[in-house]
Design an enzyme around this catalytic site. Structure first.
Site, PDB file in Angstrom:
ATOM      1  N   GLU A 203       0.835  -1.212   0.000  1.00  0.00           N
ATOM      2  CA  GLU A 203       0.000   0.000   0.000  1.00  0.00           C
ATOM      3  C   GLU A 203       0.868   1.259   0.000  1.00  0.00           C
ATOM      4  OE1 GLU A 203      -2.836  -0.481   3.228  1.00  0.00           O
ATOM      5  OE2 GLU A 203      -4.098  -1.739   1.956  1.00  0.00           O
ATOM      6  N   GLU A 398      -5.280  -8.634  -0.622  1.00  0.00           N
ATOM      7  CA  GLU A 398      -5.936  -8.382   0.663  1.00  0.00           C
ATOM      8  C   GLU A 398      -7.412  -8.107   0.398  1.00  0.00           C
ATOM      9  OE1 GLU A 398      -4.470  -5.555   3.540  1.00  0.00           O
ATOM     10  OE2 GLU A 398      -2.403  -5.876   2.881  1.00  0.00           O
TER      11      GLU A 398
HETATM   12  C1  BG6 Z   1      -4.309  -3.060   4.949  1.00  0.00           C
HETATM   13  C2  BG6 Z   1      -2.926  -3.310   5.478  1.00  0.00           C
HETATM   14  O1  BG6 Z   1      -4.447  -1.736   4.699  1.00  0.00           O
HETATM   15  O2  BG6 Z   1      -5.383  -3.301   5.794  1.00  0.00           O
HETATM   16  C3  BG6 Z   1      -2.850  -4.398   6.539  1.00  0.00           C
HETATM   17  O3  BG6 Z   1      -2.047  -3.635   4.428  1.00  0.00           O
HETATM   18  C4  BG6 Z   1      -4.009  -4.239   7.485  1.00  0.00           C
HETATM   19  O4  BG6 Z   1      -1.605  -4.325   7.167  1.00  0.00           O
HETATM   20  C5  BG6 Z   1      -5.302  -4.393   6.705  1.00  0.00           C
HETATM   21  O5  BG6 Z   1      -3.981  -5.111   8.565  1.00  0.00           O
HETATM   22  C6  BG6 Z   1      -6.545  -4.356   7.560  1.00  0.00           C
HETATM   23  O6  BG6 Z   1      -6.518  -3.234   8.369  1.00  0.00           O
HETATM   24  P1  BG6 Z   1      -6.725  -3.307   9.946  1.00  0.00           P
HETATM   25  O7  BG6 Z   1      -6.413  -1.948  10.409  1.00  0.00           O
HETATM   26  O8  BG6 Z   1      -8.127  -3.698  10.148  1.00  0.00           O
HETATM   27  O9  BG6 Z   1      -5.759  -4.323  10.426  1.00  0.00           O
END
Ligand code: BG6
Length: 522
Positions: A203, A398
Site C-alpha cells: 500500500e 488483501e
Molecule cells: C491493509 C494493510 O491496509 O489493511 C494491513 O495492508 C491491514 O496491514 C489491513 O492489517 C486491515 O486493516 P486493519 O487496520 O483492520 O488491520
C-alpha cells in the site's frame, strides 16, 4: 496465466469459473503476526512503536496514528510488549508450522507473508545480515514449499527499522534507497529458490494516510518544512527504490515476478452532477497515481503540474527517472476493502471511515463494525478498471472483514464472514468473465492477527481463531472457524461452489444484525 486458460461467462447469474492455476490462499504481514519482537537478534521496527490505545475511539485513526518523537523515545525505552501489541503478534514466529499445517488443510496454493527488515538488519544500517534472521525465513519458506504453498513475499510492509526514523528521517532521506536495496539483495539471493512472486511496498499510497508506519516519517522532525513536500520527497525515494528492486530481482532471480501493491479505494460520484463526476475522477486518479508510476514508468503530467502549482520541489535526477522507467512491474496487486463516495459538498453528509481514510457515506451500502463500507461489486468494478488501464495480470492480495468473533465450543459461527467472502468471490468470478485477468486471491489475516490500524487482536479477519486478547492474555491456541471448511470447499472446487446463498443469508441474519441490513443491498 493467459486469457485462453479461462472459461468465460457473460451471465451475471452464472457460477464464476476461475482459471486453472488460480492462486487461492491468504495474506499476513510479519509485523502483525510474528511477535518475537526481541528474539533472534531482531531490532525494533516502526510497527513495534505503534500502540493499542484502549481509550481512543477506534475509528479515530488520525489520533491513533499521529506519532511524535516523544512517542518513539517512550517505545525505545519500554522493554516489554504491553500496549505495543504488534510486538506480540499472534506468535507466528513460534507456531508457523502449526499454522502452515492449517493452511495446507484449507488447500492454500499460496500464502502472502513479509520479511521483516529488522530480522535481517536490526537497525537497517549493518553491512552484513543477521544470520539468525536469515535462517528463520529459510525455515519458513522451506516449510511452505514442502506443503505445496507458494510464497508471495512483501519486502516492505510497514516494518522498516525504527532506528532509521531516529538516525535518519525515514524515507525522506535519500540514503534509505541504498539501505533498502542492501536488504533486498539479501532477500533475492537467499530466498529466490522458494519465491517466484515478490511485492515491494505494501500500500505504497498509504504514505499520505500514515507517513510514520509507511515511511518512518515523524513530522515533528521537519520544523517549518511543508508536510506535503516531505511526503512527496519520501514517496519519490520509495518509487525509485521499488524500481531498482525490480531491476535487481531480474538480475539475481531470473524468472521471478515483481508486483506493485496499491490500496484500491474506489470512489463513486455521489450524483450525476458533472462536478461530482469530475471530483470522483480526480480522486480515483490520485488513487491510481502510484500504480501508474510503477506500471507505466513515469510520473503523470497532472502530478507534475500540481507540484508546480503548489511550489513543491521534489529532488530527483535523470538516473532516478531512468530507473523508474526501467523497473516497471510484472503484475499489479492490490488490497480491496471498501469503496468511497466523492461529492462537491459533503459537509452535511454522514461519514464513514476505514483503512485510515474517511469520506461521505454511500446510502446504498452497509458498514462493518469498524465503519468500513462493504461493497463487493466495487471489487468487480476495480478489477475491470485496473485491467483495462494496465493490461497486466491482477492479484487481489488483501480483502476481508474485521469482526468481533465469539469462540463457543471450540469454534466460531462466522456465517457473516462466509457471506462477505461469498459475495466478493462471486464478483471476482464475474470480473474474470468480463475479461479481467486475475492471478489469485489472498484474503487478509487468514489466521487472526493484530490489527494494523487499531492494534487490536479483537478485530479478527481469519478463518482460524487465535485465543488471544487485546492485552496479550490467552493461550494463543488455534481453532478452526466455520469459514475454515467453507473456504476449503471453495478452493477444492476452484471457486465453483460458494455455498447456498439463501441458506447462508438465513443463518447470517440470525447471527449478525449488520448483515441483515447489508444483504438487502446485494
Ligand atoms: C491493509 C494493510 O491496509 O489493511 C494491513 O495492508 C491491514 O496491514 C489491513 O492489517 C486491515 O486493516 P486493519 O487496520 O483492520 O488491520
Amino acid at each position: 496465466m493467459t486469457e485462453s486458460t479461462m472459461t468465460a461467462s457473460t451471465s451475471t447469474c452464472a457460477r464464476p469459473v476461475f482459471p486453472s492455476g488460480f492462486l487461492w490462499g491468504g495474506a499476513l504481514a510479519a509485523n502483525q503476526c510474528e511477535g518475537a519482537w526481541n528474539i533472534g537478534g531482531k531490532g525494533l521496527s516502526v510497527a513495534d512503536a505503534t500502540t493499542h490505545k484502549p481509550d481512543l475511539d477506534p475509528t479515530d485513526y488520525q489520533a491513533a496514528h499521529s506519532i511524535t518523537t516523544a512517542d518513539i523515545e517512550a517505545a525505545i525505552a519500554y522493554e516489554g510488549t504491553g500496549i505495543y501489541a504488534k510486538r506480540r503478534g499472534n506468535d507466528f514466529y513460534h507456531r508457523y508450522l502449526e499454522d502452515l499445517d492449517l493452511m495446507q488443510e484449507m488447500g492454500f496454493k499460496t500464502l502472502r507473508v513479509s520479511i521483516q527488515w529488522t530480522r535481517l538488519f536490526p537497525t537497517g544500517q549493518e553491512q552484513e545480515p543477521n544470520p539468525e534472521g536469515v535462517a528463520f525465513y529459510h525455515r519458513l519458506f522451506r516449510a511452505m514449499v514442502e506443503r505445496g504453498i507458494e510464497p508471495l513475499v512483501t519486502l516492505h510492509h510497514y516494518e522498516q527499522p525504527l532506528a532509521l526514523s531516529v538516525h535518519r528521517r525515514g524515507w525522506y532521506d535519500r540514503e534509505m534507497i541504498d539501505l533498502f536495496l542492501r536488504f533486498c539483495r539479501v532477500c533475492f539471493t537467499e530466498y529466490s529458490t522458494y519465491v517466484r512472486y515478490w511485492l515491494t511496498f505494501n500500500e505504497i499510497d498509504s504514505i499520505f494516510r500514515h507517513p510514520f508506519t509507511t515511511a518512518g516519517i515523524v513530522l515533528d522532525q521537519f520544523g517549518s518544512l511543508d508536510g506535503e513536500q516531505v511526503i512527496y520527497q519520501a514517496l519519490h525515494h520509495q518509487l525509485v527504490a521499488a524500481a531498482q528492486a525490480a531491476i535487481l530481482m531480474r538480475e539475481l532471480a531470473p524468472g521471478a515476478q515483481m508486483g506493485c501493491m496499491l490500496t484500491r479505494t474506489l470512489h463513486y460520484p455521489m450524483t450525476c452532477h458533472p462536478e461530482d463526476c469530475l471530483i470522483a475522477q480526480r480522486t480515483n486518479r490520485e488513487n491510481y497515481l502510484y500504480s501508474d508510476v510503477q506500471v507505466l514508468g513515469e510520473y503523470p503530467r497532472w502530478l507534475l503540474n500540481e507540484w508546480e502549482r503548489k511550489g513543491i520541489s521534489v529532488q530527483m535526477g535523470q538516473a532516478d527517472l531512468d530507473a523508474i522507467r526501467a523497473g516497471t512491474v510484472d503484475f499489479v496487486s492490490f488490497s480491496y476493502y471498501m469503496s468511497m463516495v466523492s461529492t462537491r459538498d459533503d459537509t452535511a453528509m454522514p461519514k464513514v471511515s476505514g483503512n485510515l481514510t474517511s469520506g461521505a457515506k454511500n446510502p446504498y451500502l452497509e458498514v462493518t463494525e469498524w465503519n468500513w463500507q462493504i461493497d463487493p461489486q466495487g471489487l468487480r468494478f476495480s478489477l475491470i478498471d485496473l485491467y483495462d488501464r494496465y493490461r497486466l495480470p491482477l492479484f487481489i492480495v488483501e480483502n476481508g472483514v474485521g469482526a468481533k468473533d465469539q469462540l463457543v465450543d471450540g469454534t466460531v459461527q462466522d456465517q457473516y464472514r462466509i457471506e462477505y467472502f461469498r459475495q466478493h468471490i462471486s464478483q471476482i468470478g464475474l470480473a474474470i468473465a468480463e475479461g479481467a485477468v486475475v492471478m489469485g486471491y489472498t484474503p487478509w489475516g487468514c489466521i487472526d492477527i493484530v490489527s494494523m490500524s487499531t492494534c487490536q487482536m479483537s478485530k479478527r479477519y481469519g478463518f482460524v481463531y487465535v485465543d488471544a486478547d487485546d492485552a496479550g492474555g490467552g493461550s494463543y491456541d488455534r481453532f478452526r472457524k466455520r469459514s475454515f471448511s467453507w473456504y476449503q470447499r471453495v478452493i477444492a472446487t476452484n471457486g465453483a461452489e460458494l455455498g447456498d446463498l439463501d441458506q447462508l443469508h438465513a443463518v447470517a441474519v440470525s447471527r449478525h444484525p449488520a448483515m441483515e441490513r447489508m444483504q438487502s443491498t446485494w
